[in-house]
Enzyme design. Structure first.
Site, PDB file in Angstrom:
ATOM      1  N   ASP A  12       0.924  -1.266  -0.079  1.00 50.94           N
ATOM      2  CA  ASP A  12       0.059   0.050   0.017  1.00 50.94           C
ATOM      3  C   ASP A  12       0.850   1.163  -0.078  1.00 50.94           C
ATOM      4  O   ASP A  12       1.659   1.402   0.925  1.00 50.94           O
ATOM      5  CB  ASP A  12      -0.891  -0.011   1.414  1.00 50.94           C
ATOM      6  CG  ASP A  12      -1.862   1.153   1.411  1.00 50.94           C
ATOM      7  OD1 ASP A  12      -1.460   2.272   0.806  1.00 50.94           O
ATOM      8  OD2 ASP A  12      -2.717   0.826   2.028  1.00 50.94           O
ATOM      9  N   TYR A 229       0.250  -0.143  14.954  1.00 51.56           N
ATOM     10  CA  TYR A 229      -0.656  -0.390  13.772  1.00 51.56           C
ATOM     11  C   TYR A 229      -0.293   0.475  12.494  1.00 51.56           C
ATOM     12  O   TYR A 229      -0.321   1.762  12.664  1.00 51.56           O
ATOM     13  CB  TYR A 229      -2.175  -0.258  14.126  1.00 51.56           C
ATOM     14  CG  TYR A 229      -3.147  -0.301  13.002  1.00 51.56           C
ATOM     15  CD1 TYR A 229      -3.365  -1.608  12.337  1.00 51.56           C
ATOM     16  CD2 TYR A 229      -3.683   0.742  12.595  1.00 51.56           C
ATOM     17  CE1 TYR A 229      -4.408  -1.724  11.227  1.00 51.56           C
ATOM     18  CE2 TYR A 229      -4.775   0.518  11.462  1.00 51.56           C
ATOM     19  CZ  TYR A 229      -4.832  -0.902  10.733  1.00 51.56           C
ATOM     20  OH  TYR A 229      -5.796  -0.932   9.757  1.00 51.56           O
ATOM     21  N   LYS A 232      -3.372  -2.814   7.564  1.00 55.66           N
ATOM     22  CA  LYS A 232      -3.481  -4.168   7.621  1.00 55.66           C
ATOM     23  C   LYS A 232      -2.505  -4.630   6.588  1.00 55.66           C
ATOM     24  O   LYS A 232      -2.035  -4.104   5.510  1.00 55.66           O
ATOM     25  CB  LYS A 232      -5.028  -4.640   7.232  1.00 55.66           C
ATOM     26  CG  LYS A 232      -5.332  -5.714   8.155  1.00 55.66           C
ATOM     27  CD  LYS A 232      -5.031  -5.570   9.506  1.00 55.66           C
ATOM     28  CE  LYS A 232      -5.211  -6.954  10.499  1.00 55.66           C
ATOM     29  NZ  LYS A 232      -5.080  -6.708  11.760  1.00 55.66           N
TER      30      LYS A 232
HETATM   31  P1  13P Z   1      -6.728   8.190  10.889  1.00 58.29           P
HETATM   32  O1  13P Z   1      -7.936   8.649  10.401  1.00 58.29           O
HETATM   33  O2  13P Z   1      -6.130   8.871  12.046  1.00 58.29           O
HETATM   34  O3  13P Z   1      -5.692   8.369   9.752  1.00 58.29           O
HETATM   35  O4  13P Z   1      -6.779   6.775  11.173  1.00 58.29           O
HETATM   36  C1  13P Z   1      -7.953   5.744  10.668  1.00 58.29           C
HETATM   37  C2  13P Z   1      -7.350   4.945   9.739  1.00 58.29           C
HETATM   38  O5  13P Z   1      -7.687   4.813   8.685  1.00 58.29           O
HETATM   39  C3  13P Z   1      -6.471   3.855  10.408  1.00 58.29           C
HETATM   40  O6  13P Z   1      -5.622   3.462   9.238  1.00 58.29           O
HETATM   41  P1  13P Z   2      -5.243  -0.590   4.818  1.00 56.32           P
HETATM   42  O1  13P Z   2      -4.493  -1.769   5.666  1.00 56.32           O
HETATM   43  O2  13P Z   2      -6.029  -1.170   3.456  1.00 56.32           O
HETATM   44  O3  13P Z   2      -4.431   0.448   4.304  1.00 56.32           O
HETATM   45  O4  13P Z   2      -6.453   0.086   5.553  1.00 56.32           O
HETATM   46  C1  13P Z   2      -6.157   0.458   6.909  1.00 56.32           C
HETATM   47  C2  13P Z   2      -7.420   0.753   7.734  1.00 56.32           C
HETATM   48  O5  13P Z   2      -7.314   1.049   8.691  1.00 56.32           O
HETATM   49  C3  13P Z   2      -8.697   0.836   6.992  1.00 56.32           C
HETATM   50  O6  13P Z   2      -9.571   1.136   7.862  1.00 56.32           O
HETATM   51 MG    MG Z   3      -4.146   1.923   3.109  1.00 57.33          MG
HETATM   52 MG    MG Z   4      -5.007  -2.270   1.861  1.00 56.32          MG
END
Ligand code: 13P
Ligand code: 13P
Ligand code: MG
Ligand code: MG
Length: 372
Positions: A12, A229, A232
């Site tokens: 990603d 984190y 994912k």
């Molecule tokens: P933020 O909105 O703080 O980036 O976190 C939410 C999220 O998407 C986690 O990956």
């Molecule tokens: P990705 O791992 O696909 O970037 O997603 C992160 C996330 O926190 C979605 O809510």
């Molecule tokens: Mg992402």
């Molecule tokens: Mg992803």
């Protein structure tokens, strides 16, 4: 005979509209890098695609697994696409590139990798799986069904080349060690491990009768590398089909139904795994549901079999209406789970939540607890 290697490396590197989808300008950067590498003779063929917000580089070459040149090419492609994402101020630009500089192999640096090297058969069909909003163990149930469940795979019962079963390499992500178990003899022990999806995942599968490679999956757990984190893992997997391996239809038959995997919103929820065609390979509702695409390809003389214009021929398997039932089930299950909000078991258990932002919230309450 020279062996062909198929490498599927993903990251990603930034996405459109939060974690939704890889936009065209990033594909363009990646395709250009891949085309240059093909021109230079480093790779024989390539196909660039996406699983939601993850950029996927499918390459064939003669350099073997873990080739520094191939991994450097992938890293270089990801950094170039991440630079483009930064310029466009896309979301999470460079998200999965956890280190500043490449050092020999992308494993452990953030990207997910599945690779296999083999001597080509008379005809070599494969299914290339790529998923978004989930973790590597999402393939545990799938790979068990394909290679060890005779109710899924007829060949395990009626094909003499398959009745002796398969060997599964299971990776322990907590202790970085692995074990090989043989089915059908050890299938219960195998389930004992694979059912613990937070910790164990399938890394490789061989046909037991001749140790021929049958499948491989990525095992990168981003949170364990970063200690926090960062998104994912969104794993990849490839499975060889036909002529002593499961038939293409046995490889995709588990997706008659959906099943639950960890990931989804903020990597913190159980969600139904939804098979989709490439045009629906984007994560929307509650950042999901977790999705998986399946590309059917043929490996031919070191290349992805291509049409007269040199374009790889791709069967976009989950685009087919035969997977509508799984999609409907997935949405139905999604609606049940979302009604539960942040109550377990909709939300992941405490072990998995350790690597999210939840502990920060809980920490702020610590001083207010009174001993009873
Ligand atoms: P933020 O909105 O703080 O980036 O976190 C939410 C999220 O998407 C986690 O990956
Ligand atoms: P990705 O791992 O696909 O970037 O997603 C992160 C996330 O926190 C979605 O809510
Ligand atoms: Mg992402
Ligand atoms: Mg992803």
């Amino acid at each position: 005979m020279v062996k062909t290697t198929v490498s599927l490396i993903k990251a990603d590197v930034g996405s459109l509209a939060g974690h939704t989808v890889v936009p065209e300008p990033l594909f363009k950067v990646a395709r250009k890098k891949m085309a240059e590498a093909k021109e230079a003779g480093l790779i024989n063929s390539f196909y660039v695609f996406n699983a939601g917000d993850d950029l996927e580089l499918l390459m064939t070459h003669f350099k073997g697994e873990s080739s520094e040149e191939i991994h450097a090419l992938a890293w270089d492609t990801f950094t170039a696409a991440a630079d483009k994402a930064k310029k466009l101020k896309l979301y999470g630009a460079g998200q999965d590139l956890l280190v500043d500089a490449f050092s020999g192999n992308v494993r452990g640096m953030g990207p997910g990798v599945a690779e296999m090297e083999f001597e080509e058969r008379r005809s070599d069909p494969m299914v290339i799986y790529a998923a978004d909003k989930t973790e590597p163990a999402a393939y545990n149930y799938l790979l068990y069904k394909i290679f060890a469940d005779p109710f899924n795979t007829a060949g395990l019962v009626i094909d003499p080349r398959m009745v002796s079963g398969y060997k599964f390499e299971v990776f322990d992500a907590y202790e970085s060690k692995s074990v090989v178990l043989k089915t059908p003899e050890e299938s219960y022990s195998l389930i004992a491990l694979l059912g613990t999806t937070e910790r164990y995942m399938v890394s490789k599968i061989w046909r037991a009768s001749d140790d021929e490679i049958a499948a491989t999956a990525s095992t990168t757990k981003l949170a364990l590398i970063a200690g926090t984190y960062v998104g994912k893992d969104d794993p990849v997997c490839m499975v060889r089909g036909q002529s002593g391996f499961p038939a293409m239809g046995e490889i995709t038959a588990p997706f008659l139904h959906t099943y639950l995997v960890a990931g989804w919103m903020r990597g913190s929820h159980w969600g139904p795994f939804m098979p989709v065609g490439l045009k629906n390979s984007m994560c929307t509702m509650f950042d999901g549901p977790p999705r998986i695409v399946a590309l059917g390809v043929q490996i031919s003389d070191g290349k992805l079999a291509s049409d007269d214009d040199g374009k790889p021929m791709i069967a976009d398997i989950f685009e087919d209406l035969a997977f509508d039932l799984a999609r409907r089930e997935a949405l139905d299950l999604a609606s049940h789970l979302r009604r539960m909000g942040e109550f377990e078991p909709a939300r992941l258990g405490p072990g998995a939540m350790e690597y999210t932002t939840l502990p920060q919230v809980l920490k702020s309450l610590e001083s207010r607890f009174k001993k009873v």
